[in-house]
Design a protein around this motif. Structure first.
Motif, PDB file in Angstrom:
ATOM      1  N   VAL A 190       0.797  -1.303  -0.018  1.00  0.00           N
ATOM      2  CA  VAL A 190      -0.130  -0.117  -0.075  1.00  0.00           C
ATOM      3  C   VAL A 190       0.789   1.348   0.116  1.00  0.00           C
ATOM      4  N   LYS A 191       1.998   1.206   0.666  1.00  0.00           N
ATOM      5  CA  LYS A 191       2.826   2.382   0.956  1.00  0.00           C
ATOM      6  C   LYS A 191       3.409   2.645  -0.540  1.00  0.00           C
ATOM      7  N   LYS A 192       4.009   1.449  -1.177  1.00  0.00           N
ATOM      8  CA  LYS A 192       4.744   1.704  -2.221  1.00  0.00           C
ATOM      9  C   LYS A 192       3.840   2.108  -3.541  1.00  0.00           C
ATOM     10  N   SER A 193       2.368   1.607  -3.552  1.00  0.00           N
ATOM     11  CA  SER A 193       1.471   1.961  -4.435  1.00  0.00           C
ATOM     12  C   SER A 193       0.976   3.206  -4.383  1.00  0.00           C
ATOM     13  N   ASN A 194       0.956   3.864  -3.054  1.00  0.00           N
ATOM     14  CA  ASN A 194       0.188   5.071  -2.779  1.00  0.00           C
ATOM     15  C   ASN A 194       0.829   6.227  -3.639  1.00  0.00           C
ATOM     16  N   ASN A 195      -0.227   6.959  -4.039  1.00  0.00           N
ATOM     17  CA  ASN A 195      -0.082   8.257  -4.901  1.00  0.00           C
ATOM     18  C   ASN A 195       0.735   9.169  -3.840  1.00  0.00           C
ATOM     19  N   LYS A 196       1.891   9.738  -4.066  1.00  0.00           N
ATOM     20  CA  LYS A 196       2.694  10.506  -3.259  1.00  0.00           C
ATOM     21  C   LYS A 196       1.952  11.956  -2.876  1.00  0.00           C
ATOM     22  N   ARG A 197       0.745  12.237  -4.129  1.00  0.00           N
ATOM     23  CA  ARG A 197       0.263  13.460  -3.825  1.00  0.00           C
ATOM     24  C   ARG A 197      -0.922  13.325  -2.868  1.00  0.00           C
ATOM     25  N   VAL A 198      -1.455  12.147  -2.710  1.00  0.00           N
ATOM     26  CA  VAL A 198      -2.189  11.734  -1.749  1.00  0.00           C
ATOM     27  C   VAL A 198      -1.837  11.181  -0.547  1.00  0.00           C
ATOM     28  N   ARG A 199      -1.512  12.041   0.658  1.00  0.00           N
ATOM     29  CA  ARG A 199      -0.980  11.436   1.776  1.00  0.00           C
ATOM     30  C   ARG A 199      -2.158  11.326   3.138  1.00  0.00           C
ATOM     31  N   ILE A 200      -2.286  10.189   3.578  1.00  0.00           N
ATOM     32  CA  ILE A 200      -3.323   9.918   4.382  1.00  0.00           C
ATOM     33  C   ILE A 200      -2.450   9.824   5.856  1.00  0.00           C
ATOM     34  N   HIS A 201      -2.897  10.627   6.601  1.00  0.00           N
ATOM     35  CA  HIS A 201      -2.275  10.725   7.997  1.00  0.00           C
ATOM     36  C   HIS A 201      -3.134   9.782   8.935  1.00  0.00           C
ATOM     37  N   VAL A 202      -2.871   8.776   9.628  1.00  0.00           N
ATOM     38  CA  VAL A 202      -3.333   8.052  10.714  1.00  0.00           C
ATOM     39  C   VAL A 202      -2.929   8.380  11.952  1.00  0.00           C
ATOM     40  N   PRO A 203      -3.820   8.873  12.965  1.00  0.00           N
ATOM     41  CA  PRO A 203      -3.143   9.134  14.228  1.00  0.00           C
ATOM     42  C   PRO A 203      -2.712   7.947  14.700  1.00  0.00           C
ATOM     43  N   LYS A 204      -1.664   8.103  15.841  1.00  0.00           N
ATOM     44  CA  LYS A 204      -0.881   7.095  16.321  1.00  0.00           C
ATOM     45  C   LYS A 204      -1.371   6.360  17.393  1.00  0.00           C
ATOM     46  N   ILE A 205      -2.411   6.868  17.829  1.00  0.00           N
ATOM     47  CA  ILE A 205      -3.410   5.950  18.777  1.00  0.00           C
ATOM     48  C   ILE A 205      -4.278   5.280  17.952  1.00  0.00           C
ATOM     49  N   ILE A 206      -4.569   5.407  16.535  1.00  0.00           N
ATOM     50  CA  ILE A 206      -5.525   4.415  15.926  1.00  0.00           C
ATOM     51  C   ILE A 206      -4.334   3.531  15.429  1.00  0.00           C
ATOM     52  N   ALA A 207      -3.366   3.653  14.761  1.00  0.00           N
ATOM     53  CA  ALA A 207      -2.444   2.910  14.150  1.00  0.00           C
ATOM     54  C   ALA A 207      -1.977   1.967  15.343  1.00  0.00           C
ATOM     55  N   ARG A 208      -1.962   2.305  16.581  1.00  0.00           N
ATOM     56  CA  ARG A 208      -1.244   1.304  17.676  1.00  0.00           C
ATOM     57  C   ARG A 208      -2.554   0.552  17.738  1.00  0.00           C
ATOM     58  N   ILE A 209      -3.842   0.897  17.851  1.00  0.00           N
ATOM     59  CA  ILE A 209      -4.948   0.063  18.288  1.00  0.00           C
ATOM     60  C   ILE A 209      -5.082  -1.133  17.226  1.00  0.00           C
ATOM     61  N   TYR A 210      -4.808  -0.492  15.825  1.00  0.00           N
ATOM     62  CA  TYR A 210      -4.972  -1.356  14.569  1.00  0.00           C
ATOM     63  C   TYR A 210      -3.703  -2.579  14.795  1.00  0.00           C
ATOM     64  N   THR A 211      -2.592  -2.100  15.015  1.00  0.00           N
ATOM     65  CA  THR A 211      -1.327  -3.046  15.170  1.00  0.00           C
ATOM     66  C   THR A 211      -1.647  -4.104  16.168  1.00  0.00           C
ATOM     67  N   VAL A 212      -1.804  -3.552  17.468  1.00  0.00           N
ATOM     68  CA  VAL A 212      -1.917  -4.398  18.618  1.00  0.00           C
ATOM     69  C   VAL A 212      -3.216  -5.309  18.334  1.00  0.00           C
ATOM     70  N   GLY A 213      -4.357  -4.732  18.026  1.00  0.00           N
ATOM     71  CA  GLY A 213      -5.477  -5.436  17.663  1.00  0.00           C
ATOM     72  C   GLY A 213      -5.149  -6.782  16.816  1.00  0.00           C
ATOM     73  N   PHE A 214      -4.432  -6.345  15.642  1.00  0.00           N
ATOM     74  CA  PHE A 214      -4.293  -7.564  14.670  1.00  0.00           C
ATOM     75  C   PHE A 214      -3.412  -8.590  15.285  1.00  0.00           C
ATOM     76  N   LEU A 215      -2.386  -8.253  16.047  1.00  0.00           N
ATOM     77  CA  LEU A 215      -1.523  -9.359  16.803  1.00  0.00           C
ATOM     78  C   LEU A 215      -2.392 -10.198  17.721  1.00  0.00           C
ATOM     79  N   PHE A 216      -3.314  -9.294  18.699  1.00  0.00           N
ATOM     80  CA  PHE A 216      -3.892 -10.084  19.644  1.00  0.00           C
ATOM     81  C   PHE A 216      -4.954 -11.108  18.922  1.00  0.00           C
ATOM     82  N   ILE A 217      -5.580 -10.569  17.866  1.00  0.00           N
ATOM     83  CA  ILE A 217      -6.781 -11.418  17.305  1.00  0.00           C
ATOM     84  C   ILE A 217      -5.961 -12.681  16.757  1.00  0.00           C
TER      85      ILE A 217
END
Length: 360
Positions: free
Chosen positions: A290-317
C-alpha cells in the motif's frame, strides 16, 4: 543434625532434577561451541566448515528433548536450537555476528553464539528501558503469575489469553535482559537491546522490524530476507522485490517456531503457529504494498493511537486464534507458571531449613 539432613534432601532433590540436567546441557553447549570456534580459526569458509559444524547443529536439535522443565525447554530451543544453529550456519560461510573471529575472544564467541544477544553497533537504535522499567515489569509479571495460579478458574478465557500474551512478553524481555546484563558484567561488552516497548508499535513493520525480539530479525535478515530479495530483483524489480523476501522470512520463522512448540508439547504439529506467522507476513506485505503504490500527492495521516490499536489488535486477534491454542492444549503456559511456584517453594524451603540450622 536433622536440619542438615533436611537441607541435603532439598538440595539433592533439586540438583538431581532440573538443575542437574540443565548443567549438563550448558556444559555440552560450551564444549560444542568451543569446538566450532577453534574449527573456524583453522578451516576456511564454505562447505568444509559447514560439514564440520553439522554434528553440533544436529546435537542442538536434540538437546531440548532431554529437558522436562517447560521454561528451560523454551529457553534452550529458542537460544540454542533456533538462534545458535542459525548463527552457526551463517558462520560456516563467514557471515553473521560470529564471522569476525579476529575481534572475538573465546568467551565473547561463546556468549554471542549461545545466548540471544548481539554486539552493539553505531546504528543500533536507543531502547527506552531502564532498571526501574524492568523492575516494574518484573513485579507485574509476578502479579500475573499469582493471579493466574490462584484465580484462573474464575477468570474468562479471553482475559486469561490476554494475561498469557503479557506473560510471554515480560518473560522474554526480562529473561533476555538478565542474560545480557550478565554478559555485559562479565565481558564488558555493549549489547543491542532485545525489545523496544512493542506495545507502542504503530504498524506491523514497526513491531516486527524495530520493537519485538530484535535479535531474531537481525539473524533472519541476512539468512533469509537478503538472499531472497536479491534473487527477486531479477524477476519483480527493485520496487517489489522486498515482498517475497518478507513472506519467505515469516514462513521460515513460522516453521522454526513450530519446532519450538513441538519441544514444548511433544505433540504432532498442527501448523497453527506457522499460519500465524504467514498471516503476519501477509499483513506486513500488504502494508508495504500500500505504501509503495500510494500516490505521493495523496497522503493519508493516521493518528498514532489509531495505528497502535490496529497493530496491537491485529496481533492479539491472530495470536488468540492461532498462536496460543497449541500452548494451551499442551498446558505449556500452565506448566511454566507452576514451575515458578515450585521454584519459589524450593527457595522458601531452603531459607526455612537454613534458619533452623542457624537457630540451633
Amino acid at each position: 543434625m536433622e536440619g542438615d539432613t533436611d537441607m541435603n534432601k532439598v538440595l539433592s532433590y533439586w540438583m538431581e532434577g532440573v538443575m542437574n540436567n540443565f548443567f549438563i546441557l550448558c556444559l555440552s553447549v560450551l564444549v560444542s561451541l568451543s569446538y566450532c570456534y577453534f574449527s573456524g580459526k583453522i578451516l576456511s569458509k564454505g562447505t568444509t566448515r559447514l560439514v564440520t559444524f553439522l554434528p553440533v547443529i544436529v546435537l542442538f536439535l536434540l538437546l531440548p528433548l532431554n529437558i522436562h522443565s517447560v521454561n528451560f525447554v523454551g529457553f534452550t530451543s529458542f537460544s540454542i536450537t533456533m538462534l545458535a544453529n542459525l548463527k552457526l550456519l551463517m558462520f560456516a560461510f563467514n557471515k553473521g555476528p560470529l564471522s569476525d573471529l579476529s575481534e572475538l575472544s573465546l568467551p565473547t564467541f561463546l556468549a554471542i553464539a549461545g545466548l540471544p544477544i548481539k554486539l552493539k553497533t553505531s546504528q543500533t537504535e536507543k531502547a527506552h528501558n531502564s532498571l526501574f522499567n524492568y523492575a516494574r515489569k518484573g513485579l507485574l509479571l509476578a502479579f500475573l503469575i499469582k493471579i493466574n495460579h490462584d484465580y484462573s478458574d474464575y477468570i474468562h478465557q479471553t482475559i486469561i489469553l490476554g494475561m498469557y500474551s503479557i506473560y510471554v512478553y515480560f518473560f522474554l524481555e526480562i529473561g533476555l535482559a538478565i542474560a545480557a546484563a550478565m554478559v555485559r558484567a562479565l565481558l564488558g561488552i555493549e549489547l543491542e537491546p532485545q525489545f523496544n516497548e512493542p506495545y507502542l508499535s504503530t504498524s506491523l513493520h514497526d513491531f516486527w522490524g524495530r520493537r519485538w525480539n530484535i535479535m531474531v530479525s537481525r539473524v533472519l535478515r541476512p539468512m533469509i530476507y537478503i538472499p531472497v530479495r536479491r534473487w527477486s530483483i531479477n524477476i519483480l524489480g527493485q520496487k517489489w522485490a522486498a515482498l517475497p523476501a518478507i513472506m519467505s522470512t515469516f514462513v521460515v520463522s513460522g516453521l522454526i517456531h513450530e519446532l519450538i512448540f513441538f519441544y514444548l508439547g511433544r505433540a504432532k504439529p498442527t501448523w497453527e503457529v506457522t499460519w500465524f506467522f504467514v498471516l503476519q507476513g501477509a499483513g506486513l506485505t500488504a502494508e508495504i504494498a500500500v505504501k509503495k503504490s500510494n500516490n505521493k500527492r495523496v497522503r493519508i495521516h493516521v493518528p498514532k493511537i489509531i495505528a497502535r490499536i490496529y497493530t496491537v489488535g491485529f496481533l492479539f486477534i491472530t495470536g488468540f486464534w492461532l498462536f496460543f491454542p497449541p500452548l494451551l492444549r499442551c498446558k505449556a503456559l500452565e506448566r511454566g507458571v507452576a514451575e515458578y511456584g515450585a521454584a519459589w517453594a524450593f527457595v522458601k524451603d531452603v531459607f526455612r531449613v537454613a534458619s533452623a540450622c542457624f537457630a540451633r
